[in-house]
Design a protein around this motif. Sequence first.
Motif, PDB file in Angstrom:
ATOM      1  N   PHE A  82       0.835  -1.207   0.000  1.00 31.70           N
ATOM      2  CA  PHE A  82       0.000   0.000   0.000  1.00 31.70           C
ATOM      3  C   PHE A  82       0.872   1.260   0.000  1.00 31.70           C
ATOM      4  CE2 PHE A  82      -2.105   3.324   2.527  1.00 31.70           C
ATOM      5  CZ  PHE A  82      -3.230   3.529   1.760  1.00 31.70           C
ATOM      6  N   PHE A  83       1.870   1.272   0.869  1.00 32.17           N
ATOM      7  CA  PHE A  83       2.734   2.451   0.942  1.00 32.17           C
ATOM      8  C   PHE A  83       3.583   2.607  -0.314  1.00 32.17           C
ATOM      9  CE2 PHE A  83       2.246   2.125   5.690  1.00 32.17           C
ATOM     10  CZ  PHE A  83       1.490   3.278   5.775  1.00 32.17           C
ATOM     11  N   LEU A  84       3.963   1.489  -0.900  1.00 35.79           N
ATOM     12  CA  LEU A  84       4.742   1.566  -2.137  1.00 35.79           C
ATOM     13  C   LEU A  84       3.914   2.213  -3.246  1.00 35.79           C
ATOM     14  CD1 LEU A  84       7.333   0.779  -3.672  1.00 35.79           C
ATOM     15  CD2 LEU A  84       6.236  -1.377  -4.216  1.00 35.79           C
ATOM     16  N   VAL A  85       2.671   1.727  -3.388  1.00 36.01           N
ATOM     17  CA  VAL A  85       1.786   2.277  -4.423  1.00 36.01           C
ATOM     18  C   VAL A  85       1.524   3.765  -4.157  1.00 36.01           C
ATOM     19  CG1 VAL A  85      -0.551   2.150  -5.380  1.00 36.01           C
ATOM     20  CG2 VAL A  85       0.725   0.066  -4.947  1.00 36.01           C
ATOM     21  N   LEU A  86       1.304   4.071  -2.871  1.00 33.86           N
ATOM     22  CA  LEU A  86       1.013   5.464  -2.506  1.00 33.86           C
ATOM     23  C   LEU A  86       2.197   6.377  -2.807  1.00 33.86           C
ATOM     24  CD1 LEU A  86      -1.518   6.652  -1.229  1.00 33.86           C
ATOM     25  CD2 LEU A  86      -0.315   6.661   0.936  1.00 33.86           C
ATOM     26  N   ASN A  87       3.386   5.909  -2.452  1.00 37.86           N
ATOM     27  CA  ASN A  87       4.589   6.717  -2.718  1.00 37.86           C
ATOM     28  C   ASN A  87       4.818   6.897  -4.202  1.00 37.86           C
ATOM     29  OD1 ASN A  87       5.901   7.561  -0.278  1.00 37.86           O
ATOM     30  ND2 ASN A  87       6.083   5.399   0.197  1.00 37.86           N
ATOM     31  N   VAL A  88       4.638   5.818  -4.933  1.00 38.30           N
ATOM     32  CA  VAL A  88       4.822   5.913  -6.388  1.00 38.30           C
ATOM     33  C   VAL A  88       3.807   6.908  -6.963  1.00 38.30           C
ATOM     34  CG1 VAL A  88       4.615   4.623  -8.550  1.00 38.30           C
ATOM     35  CG2 VAL A  88       5.867   3.650  -6.651  1.00 38.30           C
ATOM     36  N   ALA A  89       2.565   6.868  -6.442  1.00 38.40           N
ATOM     37  CA  ALA A  89       1.541   7.807  -6.922  1.00 38.40           C
ATOM     38  C   ALA A  89       1.949   9.245  -6.621  1.00 38.40           C
ATOM     39  CB  ALA A  89       0.205   7.483  -6.260  1.00 38.40           C
ATOM     40  N   ILE A  90       2.404   9.476  -5.393  1.00 36.45           N
ATOM     41  CA  ILE A  90       2.783  10.837  -4.991  1.00 36.45           C
ATOM     42  C   ILE A  90       3.920  11.357  -5.863  1.00 36.45           C
ATOM     43  CG2 ILE A  90       3.929  12.150  -3.144  1.00 36.45           C
ATOM     44  CD1 ILE A  90       2.229  10.551  -1.166  1.00 36.45           C
ATOM     45  N   TRP A  91       4.945  10.552  -6.030  1.00 32.38           N
ATOM     46  CA  TRP A  91       6.102  11.023  -6.797  1.00 32.38           C
ATOM     47  C   TRP A  91       5.800  11.080  -8.284  1.00 32.38           C
ATOM     48  CZ3 TRP A  91       9.460  13.625  -4.186  1.00 32.38           C
ATOM     49  CH2 TRP A  91       9.576  13.372  -2.824  1.00 32.38           C
ATOM     50  N   ILE A 136      12.671   8.320  -1.092  1.00 34.22           N
ATOM     51  CA  ILE A 136      13.518   7.180  -1.450  1.00 34.22           C
ATOM     52  C   ILE A 136      13.553   6.169  -0.303  1.00 34.22           C
ATOM     53  CG2 ILE A 136      15.949   6.538  -1.803  1.00 34.22           C
ATOM     54  CD1 ILE A 136      16.186   9.020  -3.577  1.00 34.22           C
ATOM     55  N   PHE A 137      13.685   6.696   0.917  1.00 32.67           N
ATOM     56  CA  PHE A 137      13.705   5.809   2.087  1.00 32.67           C
ATOM     57  C   PHE A 137      12.419   4.989   2.166  1.00 32.67           C
ATOM     58  CE2 PHE A 137      12.647   4.932   6.484  1.00 32.67           C
ATOM     59  CZ  PHE A 137      13.807   4.349   6.946  1.00 32.67           C
ATOM     60  N   SER A 138      11.303   5.677   2.006  1.00 28.43           N
ATOM     61  CA  SER A 138      10.019   4.996   2.151  1.00 28.43           C
ATOM     62  C   SER A 138       9.823   3.954   1.050  1.00 28.43           C
ATOM     63  CB  SER A 138       8.898   6.033   2.107  1.00 28.43           C
ATOM     64  OG  SER A 138       7.689   5.442   2.399  1.00 28.43           O
ATOM     65  N   ILE A 139      10.192   4.302  -0.175  1.00 28.45           N
ATOM     66  CA  ILE A 139      10.003   3.366  -1.290  1.00 28.45           C
ATOM     67  C   ILE A 139      10.907   2.141  -1.118  1.00 28.45           C
ATOM     68  CG2 ILE A 139      10.440   3.090  -3.770  1.00 28.45           C
ATOM     69  CD1 ILE A 139       9.383   5.950  -4.124  1.00 28.45           C
ATOM     70  N   ILE A 140      12.177   2.370  -0.779  1.00 28.20           N
ATOM     71  CA  ILE A 140      13.103   1.245  -0.617  1.00 28.20           C
ATOM     72  C   ILE A 140      12.681   0.371   0.563  1.00 28.20           C
ATOM     73  CG2 ILE A 140      15.494   0.655  -0.009  1.00 28.20           C
ATOM     74  CD1 ILE A 140      16.405   2.968  -1.695  1.00 28.20           C
ATOM     75  N   ASN A 141      12.208   1.029   1.622  1.00 25.93           N
ATOM     76  CA  ASN A 141      11.722   0.291   2.793  1.00 25.93           C
ATOM     77  C   ASN A 141      10.586  -0.654   2.410  1.00 25.93           C
ATOM     78  OD1 ASN A 141      11.436  -0.411   5.402  1.00 25.93           O
ATOM     79  ND2 ASN A 141      10.705   1.552   6.139  1.00 25.93           N
ATOM     80  N   SER A 142       9.646  -0.152   1.622  1.00 25.05           N
ATOM     81  CA  SER A 142       8.501  -0.972   1.216  1.00 25.05           C
ATOM     82  C   SER A 142       8.939  -2.106   0.298  1.00 25.05           C
ATOM     83  CB  SER A 142       7.466  -0.104   0.497  1.00 25.05           C
ATOM     84  OG  SER A 142       7.079   0.962   1.291  1.00 25.05           O
ATOM     85  N   ILE A 143       9.813  -1.782  -0.666  1.00 26.64           N
ATOM     86  CA  ILE A 143      10.269  -2.818  -1.598  1.00 26.64           C
ATOM     87  C   ILE A 143      11.037  -3.906  -0.848  1.00 26.64           C
ATOM     88  CG2 ILE A 143      11.843  -3.266  -3.539  1.00 26.64           C
ATOM     89  CD1 ILE A 143      11.110  -0.514  -4.622  1.00 26.64           C
TER      90      ILE A 143
END
Lengths: 150, 235
Positions: A10-19, A125-132
């Motif tokens: 969920f957070f990965l999708v959300l971050n990708v959407a935001i960026w 970047i931190f949040s995306i890498i964390n989720s991945i």
Amino acid sequence: MNSDQRKALFFLVLNVAIWSILAFSGFVIYLSGVMSTLYVVSCAGCLLWVGLMCFFPFSKRFRSKTKHLIDERELMITHRCIFAGYIGIWLYFIAVSIILWFIVGPDGSIPIGAFPALLYVAMGIFSIINSIAALILYRDDKDQIEGGTA
Amino acid sequence: MSWIKSQKQRVVIIISIALILCSFLLIPLSQKAENFPHDIWSNLIFIMLMAGGGGIGAVIGLQMMSRRRISSTTSNIHTNRLKKKAWTDFWVICISSVVGPLFYGFMTYADIKGAQGATYLIMCLASVGLAAGFLIFLNAGKQKYPVHAFDEREFHLIHKAINISNTIFICYTLLVVTSAFYIIGGRGTVPMWSIPVALFSGLFVAGTAQFLVLMHYAREDEKDMDMGPVGGGNE
């Protein structure tokens, strides 16, 4: 897929959407070259509403469904995800230093307004890498468990 | 607000929303301020990054707070290895913090003075460094407990120390950026050489923090060993 994996996805999708919104807006502005306050407020408002979706996993309904005890294995995975995120941030800062060095030159200068933007990108970047990392580690862990029991 | 788990989370959410809303104020403020870049679309990315970053920062804060902290450390006899690692890492950080800035300063000076080879040398070194860093990053995901070096508990403590030191590095970066903003002002510029210097100083601060945390764990273990395995030397 357990609750942590769902949350990471969920957070990965959300971050990708935001960026993606940020990148798309910047690209449109760059191409059009015309800017109005209305457009700025619209983009920022769009980001605000997408950003507020981050609070969804903390809602009562979501939490009641996904409540579980965290064991040592999950704690270790969490630590490793955070570790991966921090390594990503370090690499990002090093890359930024090098790239700026080549763009601006050793005796050049950078506007101070760019620094908070760089920090926000680092957080993303931190949040995306964390989720991945969470998704990958949970998948590997599941594969190992399944392979071990079989 | 019953869906929020604790008071700390409420504070984080309130601060984040306030930050996001404050980013909107930049639009009218930038129009009124003198000598502020009125070119609004040059500020757009910054404003949107504030909004997006506020949300992401809130997520990170809430995610970290919602995790249950479990500290299950049992004492064993491998304390010296922690101490040894702490000292080794600290010396490596100290040497890097001295050699790195010296090398960077020399290269910058050479480049300013017109030595074209310096630029290509830095480019090659930077490429190699980034490739090495990326390989470390990939290996970090695959890393299991290195049984020959550390046991599971030590590995856990080292990871904890590294995470604490990295958190301190992020706090340090935030402090540096905020201080620069207030000292120089929003329309000022920062010389290029200050960024790698800040990075090297951040590396030193993080390394020192990691050293102190590891030494703290080592000392705790030594105390436990002195007291005995049952928790008292009175028997």
